[in-house]
Design an enzyme around this catalytic site. Structure first.
Site, PDB file in Angstrom:
ATOM      1  N   MET A   1      20.976  39.580 -50.205  1.00 55.88           N
ATOM      2  CA  MET A   1      21.233  38.137 -50.253  1.00 55.88           C
ATOM      3  C   MET A   1      22.422  37.796 -49.368  1.00 55.88           C
ATOM      4  O   MET A   1      22.268  37.588 -48.169  1.00 55.88           O
ATOM      5  CB  MET A   1      21.414  37.702 -51.719  1.00 55.88           C
ATOM      6  N   CYS A   2      23.614  37.744 -49.944  1.00 57.56           N
ATOM      7  CA  CYS A   2      24.763  37.235 -49.190  1.00 57.56           C
ATOM      8  C   CYS A   2      25.204  38.150 -48.052  1.00 57.56           C
ATOM      9  O   CYS A   2      25.610  37.670 -46.993  1.00 57.56           O
ATOM     10  CB  CYS A   2      25.912  36.957 -50.147  1.00 57.56           C
ATOM     11  N   VAL A   3      25.130  39.470 -48.259  1.00 57.34           N
ATOM     12  CA  VAL A   3      25.517  40.384 -47.180  1.00 57.34           C
ATOM     13  C   VAL A   3      24.552  40.231 -46.007  1.00 57.34           C
ATOM     14  O   VAL A   3      24.972  40.052 -44.851  1.00 57.34           O
ATOM     15  CB  VAL A   3      25.552  41.846 -47.675  1.00 57.34           C
TER      16      VAL A   3
END
Length: 197
Positions: free
Chosen positions: A125-127
């Protein structure tokens, strides 16, 4: 995937992006598997980036009301101590992508950053979202394979059994494509000061 021979370390990067290493994700019942290893790797990256003058950006996710990372709750707090200054800052973010509706792009440009390492949670997701945008903006991007983590994907009847977190992380990094450096160990990431530093 860009790979470097075992005897040839990759060139240094001039920024470290620490994605959402917040208490909810690395401590307690909600911690990612192998959270202790992740915290150890990210702490080492931060220490070496500071020592060598690289820009350090801590991204802090603002979760929705009632979530484990809702702003100003214990789970939202950053796990690693921050040393605020011209080369270290915290950027709060409302989306997976650390660039979306945040000043991250301007901060990197103003510092003269050309290459960055991305570590933290969650891998898929965020990475991944932050690394993907960095690649699209022309940065050299290193995602050390042992410095990002996520949760298991639960079993879904008729779709799949549980997908282990380590597999999810590996696939997430691999999906970034051939321009990302995803086989580098955290210990082999070298740092240098950015051009404008």
């Amino acid at each position: 995937m860009t790979q470097h021979a075992g005897t040839t370390p990759p060139p240094p990067v001039d920024a470290l992006i620490v994605v959402d290493v917040q208490s909810a994700f690395v401590t307690g019942d909600g911690a990612v598997p192998a959270a202790a290893r992740l915290v150890d790797r990210t702490a080492d990256l931060i220490a070496r980036a500071r020592r060598d003058g690289a820009l350090v950006v801590h991204l802090q996710n603002d979760g929705p009301p009632g979530s484990e990372d809702e702003p100003h709750t214990p789970g939202w707090e950053l796990h690693h101590p921050v040393e605020p200054g011209p080369r270290e800052l915290v950027i709060r973010k409302p989306h997976d992508d650390g660039f979306e509706e945040t000043p991250l792009g301007g901060v990197l440009a103003d510092a003269g950053v050309r290459a960055l390492a991305v570590c933290g949670v969650m891998s898929e997701m965020c990475v991944q979202a932050t690394a993907r945008t960095a690649l699209a903006r022309g940065y050299r991007v290193v995602v050390p394979h042992d410095a990002h983590a996520t949760q298991d994907v639960p079993a879904a009847p008729g779709i799949s059994e549980v997908v282990p977190a380590a597999t999810v992380s590996r696939v997430a990094a691999y999906a970034l494509g051939s321009d990302a450096e995803v086989t580098v160990r955290a210990a082999d990431v070298a740092f240098t000061a950015p051009a404008a530093g």
